[in-house]
Every structure is written in C-alpha cells, then in structure tokens.
Design an enzyme around this catalytic site. Structure first.
Site, mmCIF file in Angstrom:
data_model
loop_
_atom_site.group_PDB
_atom_site.id
_atom_site.type_symbol
_atom_site.label_atom_id
_atom_site.label_comp_id
_atom_site.label_asym_id
_atom_site.label_seq_id
_atom_site.Cartn_x
_atom_site.Cartn_y
_atom_site.Cartn_z
ATOM 1 C CE1 TYR A 1 40.396 34.694 39.071
ATOM 2 C CE2 TYR A 1 38.147 33.893 38.949
ATOM 3 C CZ TYR A 1 39.320 34.038 39.643
ATOM 4 O OH TYR A 1 39.433 33.520 40.908
ATOM 5 N N PRO B 1 35.873 32.899 48.432
ATOM 6 C CG PRO B 1 33.725 33.789 48.670
ATOM 7 C CD PRO B 1 34.884 33.255 49.465
ATOM 8 C CE1 TYR C 1 41.530 29.218 32.345
ATOM 9 C CE2 TYR C 1 40.081 31.115 32.283
ATOM 10 C CZ TYR C 1 41.228 30.503 32.726
ATOM 11 O OH TYR C 1 42.062 31.185 33.564
ATOM 12 C CB CYS D 1 45.669 40.525 14.404
ATOM 13 S SG CYS D 1 45.473 42.269 14.135
ATOM 14 N NE ARG E 1 34.795 31.134 38.836
ATOM 15 C CZ ARG E 1 35.699 31.039 37.862
ATOM 16 N NH1 ARG E 1 35.429 31.519 36.683
ATOM 17 N NH2 ARG E 1 36.851 30.430 38.076
HETATM 18 N N1 LLP Z 1 41.642 30.695 46.700
HETATM 19 C C1 LLP Z 1 42.692 30.284 45.995
HETATM 20 C C2 LLP Z 1 43.887 29.803 46.682
HETATM 21 C C3 LLP Z 1 42.641 30.320 44.605
HETATM 22 O O1 LLP Z 1 43.678 29.902 43.909
HETATM 23 C C4 LLP Z 1 41.482 30.804 43.950
HETATM 24 C C5 LLP Z 1 41.416 30.879 42.498
HETATM 25 C C6 LLP Z 1 40.413 31.246 44.741
HETATM 26 C C7 LLP Z 1 40.523 31.162 46.120
HETATM 27 C C8 LLP Z 1 39.155 31.809 44.158
HETATM 28 O O2 LLP Z 1 38.498 30.933 43.313
HETATM 29 P P1 LLP Z 1 37.084 31.344 42.715
HETATM 30 O O3 LLP Z 1 36.109 31.390 43.863
HETATM 31 O O4 LLP Z 1 37.223 32.664 42.084
HETATM 32 O O5 LLP Z 1 36.768 30.272 41.739
HETATM 33 N N2 LLP Z 1 41.239 32.575 35.702
HETATM 34 C C9 LLP Z 1 40.327 31.462 35.952
HETATM 35 C C10 LLP Z 1 40.200 31.172 37.412
HETATM 36 C C11 LLP Z 1 41.493 30.916 38.110
HETATM 37 C C12 LLP Z 1 41.273 30.723 39.582
HETATM 38 C C13 LLP Z 1 42.541 30.764 40.330
HETATM 39 N N3 LLP Z 1 42.396 30.605 41.737
HETATM 40 C C14 LLP Z 1 38.984 31.765 35.293
HETATM 41 O O6 LLP Z 1 38.842 32.793 34.642
HETATM 42 O O7 LLP Z 1 38.060 30.958 35.383
#
Ligand code: LLP
Length: 438
Positions: A389, A289, A332, A359, A291
C-alpha cells in the site's frame, strides 16, 4: 537488523545498511531516491511461510497491496494464486502471464466491462459482492454463452479492532452480503437459480492489520455455520470457503503480529472442530494475504534534504518524497520505523519529525523518529515495511515523479518498476496550444 527490517538487511562494519547484499548508497547512486528496495529473499520466504502455515489451503496474494508485473510473476512462481480487485489489476496479472484460472476477482462495483473480460478470459473465481452484480454476472455470462464460477462475498458481522478505514467485516459496510440481515442466504438462493452462474463457495474478509488470531477464528466459525445453514435449510451444498487476508505486520518495534504458523494452526484447528460439530466436510479453503506477503520485504530509501531545528519545539527533517509515495501516515496515522542507513550513528539519538516535500503540513513520514543528532543533508534514511500500500496508493501530488523499485538478492539488482520521468508527468496532459520547446 531484522525486527521491522527485511530479512537480509544488515549493517556493515562501516555502519552502512545493505539489503540483498547491496549497499543502499550504491542503490541510491545507481537508481536515485526515493527508491523502493525489495528484498527478494524476504518476499519469497514469506510466500513459503504462508504455503507451509496453511498447508492444504490455497494462498492467494491480494495484489492490491502492490500490483506490478514483476512482483506478480515472482509470487506466481511461489505457487500463490492472485487476488485482483479491478480490471487494471486483472490486466496486470494477465500481462504477467498468470493463468486466469489462478485469479480471484474482487470488488464491490465491478463494471460490466470488467466482468465481461473476467468471464471471457476465464478468471478462476468471481467474488460477487451484491445483488446487482449477481444479475450482471449472469447477463454477461449468458451473452458470452459461458458459465461464471463465483463465490459470494459475505459480511459476517465481525468487528475487528483495527483502523476504521480498513475494517470490512462489520455489518455497516459497503462490501458484501450482510449475514445478520439474511442477505447472504438470499443471495445464495438467487445464485443457485441462475443458469450461467456456478455458485461454488463463500468469501469473507474482516479487515486489515489485525494482530490476534481470535477474529480470524471467529470468522471461520461464522462462515462454516453459514455453510451448514445453507445446506440444512436451503439444500445448497457449497464446497469452498475463502477466509480473506488481514494479518498485521510489524511497522514498528511495538507491533507484534502472530507468526504465520500459529495463525494457520489456529484457523485450521477451528475449521476442523467446527466442521466436526456441524457435520460438514472441510471445504476447500483459501486465504488472501496482501500486506503480510509484500509489506515487510521492502524499504523506502530517501535522501535527507533540509533539516530545521526549532529549539524547544522540534527538529524537522525533510526528505525527497513523502505522501505521494507513502500516504499511510497521513491517511491512517500509520507509523513506520525509520533509520539512518548510509552510515553508522555517531551521535546520540534525538526524536525528529521526518516530513516529505509536499505543500501540506500533514505530509508526514514519521513523528518522533529517533535519529542521531548529527544527521545531515545528503544522509540516506530507510523507512521500514513499505512494500504494501505504498506504490499501490502512490500519486503524483505536486507533480512528483513516482519512485522506482528494485529487487535485490545475493548482490544482484533487478529493476522492478521504472522511476517516472518528468515527461511521464505530462504524458496525459492535452495542450490547448503548441508550447515553446524548452
Ligand atoms: N482480501 C480482501 C477482500 C481485501 O479487501 C483485502 C484488503 C485483502 C484481502 C488484503 O488485506 P491485507 O492482508 O493486505 O491486510 N490501504 C490500507 C489497507 C487496505 C486493505 C484493503 N483490503 C493500508 O495501507 O493499510
């Protein structure tokens, strides 16, 4: 306050919000705005919840969510492994003093230099994403006379219902070996033949900001079936399985993610049932995890500047940051809860459109933010769940210095990220002639 807010956030008798026992006004005066305020108790608590909810499972923090030296040290202290997705994230982990053996290295296009460093420092697992990369890892390891411990990233064909830009498990994806096309099996067979590669397991991440447990359970089942097929049809027995990250968090009061304990239980029960059905031993499991570890711990403090009331249309509230410190609403259509923080609300709430100072019309912080009608310039507002993020995707658009971040706990404040200065903004610039000092 709780809900979308960090665990220690509370409103004092005077209406002002404090986090970790420190009032936001005091933080803003000492450190300026915009400012990321990280609730250390919240962050550590979420690490612990994951370790408890996934007992017996390795929990890796996906550092792409927020990768800074201090944060990685804190997460490392809590016993999490670190997932990195670039040479820069790997470097940050190494500078933080993380044991390379506790690092998992991802990425769909790691460069030869990145792979060479990973092999050289002895990264725990390299997650190989493509046939090209498999050969690159073999070559790099052979050249160094070392062996590389790898997993294969599998695209399991699971279509998680989340924003298109953060889905990764469906077939038509740039990531990984597509299961339905037989590529995962081919890759395992090839990896098995290579002399400098130890294929230890598989990995699959299906996407992000997913709310139910079903897609995660389906992912576990599909991946275990693949492990069984590799064993039965190819004689390749793999003992490790990483099920990725992706559990959603609360950005607004309408978001209802599953609690970690329930998520862990659902996945582990499914793993055990599927293993029993397939006659597999439970592989060494891991999750990663990002986020859910760091997102909810943090708020952004902004100062309100211009307020523009357009009767019959809307009220625009401009703050001193925006899409350069939080691109998520623009990219998003993400929604983050907003609240007045420097004082209590004395007037009725009205929907207001909170925007940044860039801007660009798309420079949105929050549409329809319910803020009190007497909102005025100089007020401080907080935006919820900005640990993940935000800084990680921050830019210097319009040459705004990126904000600083502080870690707060029990009335103590520690700087985590230094605010950029005006000089930082021109540090990379190469002048074509000497300029007048000014
Ligand atoms: N593992 C892999 C291989 C990943 O690509 C990601 C996220 C994670 C784990 C972690 O995912 P999480 O638990 O954080 O959801 N910028 C976007 C999110 C992009 C996520 C990319 N990969 C946002 O702000 O929502």
């Amino acid at each position: 306050m709780h809900g979308v807010w960090p665990l220690t956030a509370e409103r004092g008798d005077d209406g002002e919000v404090s986090i970790g026992g420190v009032a936001v006004g005091e933080l803003a005066r000492a450190h300026g705005t915009p400012l990321w305020v990280v609730d250390e108790h919240d962050l550590r608590e979420r690490c612990r919840q994951y370790r408890e909810g996934f007992a017996g499972v390795d929990v890796a923090y996906a550092s792409k969510a927020w990768c800074t030296v201090g944060l990685l040290q804190l997460v490392d202290e809590e016993g999490l492994l670190i997932d990195v997705a670039s040479g820069g994230e790997l470097h940050t982990a190494l500078v933080a003093g993380v044991d390379p053996a506790n690092v998992i290295f991802h990425g769909n296009n790691k460069s030869v230099a990145e792979l060479a460093r990973a092999v050289e420092v002895g990264v725990g697992r390299i997650v190989v994403d493509s046939f090209d990369e498999l050969e690159r890892v073999e070559a790099v390891a052979a050249e160094q006379g070392r062996r590389a411990a790898i997993w294969l990233r599998v695209t399991p064909g699971i279509d998680a219902h989340t924003h298109e830009y953060v889905r990764t498990g469906h077939d038509d994806s740039k990531f990984g070996f597509t299961l339905s096309l037989g590529l995962a099996e081919q890759a395992a067979v090839r990896a098995h033949e290579l002399a400098h590669v130890d294929l230890l397991g598989l990995h699959a991440h299906i996407g992000s900001q997913i709310f139910g447990t079903d897609p995660f359970v389906a992912n576990a089942e599909v991946m275990l079936e693949l492990l069984a097929r590799l064993r039965d049809e190819h004689g390749i027995a793999l003992g490790e399985l990483n099920l990725g990250g992706g559990m959603g968090i609360r950005y607004t009061h309408e978001d209802h993610p599953v609690e970690v304990a329930r998520y862990g239980k659902a996945v582990l029960e499914a793993v055990d049932e599927t293993c029993a059905r397939l006659g597999l031993e439970r592989p060494r499991l891991s999750v990663e995890p990002g986020r859910a570890i760091v997102g909810p711990s943090t708020v952004t403090v902004y100062e309100v500047g211009t307020i523009k009331r357009l009767p019959g249309l809307r009220t625009y509230v401009s703050v001193d940051g925006g899409m350069s410190d939080n691109i998520r609403p623009a990219l998003y259509e993400a929604e983050h809860e907003v609240a007045l923080a420097s004082r209590g609300e004395e007037a009725d709430r009205e929907p207001m459109t909170v925007v940044g100072k860039h801007c660009e019309s798309g420079d949105l912080v929050r549409e329809h933010a319910p803020l009190p009608g007497d909102l005025r310039p100089g007020d401080l507002i907080v935006v919820a769940a900005t640990g993940a993020y935000n800084d990680a995707m921050a830019s210097n658009y319009n040459r705004l210095p990126r904000p600083g971040a502080v870690l707060v706990r029990d009335g103590r404040v520690r700087e985590l990220v230094r605010r950029e200065t005006m000089d930082d903004l021109v540090r990379r610039d190469v002048p074509l002639r000497s300029s007048r000092p000014g």
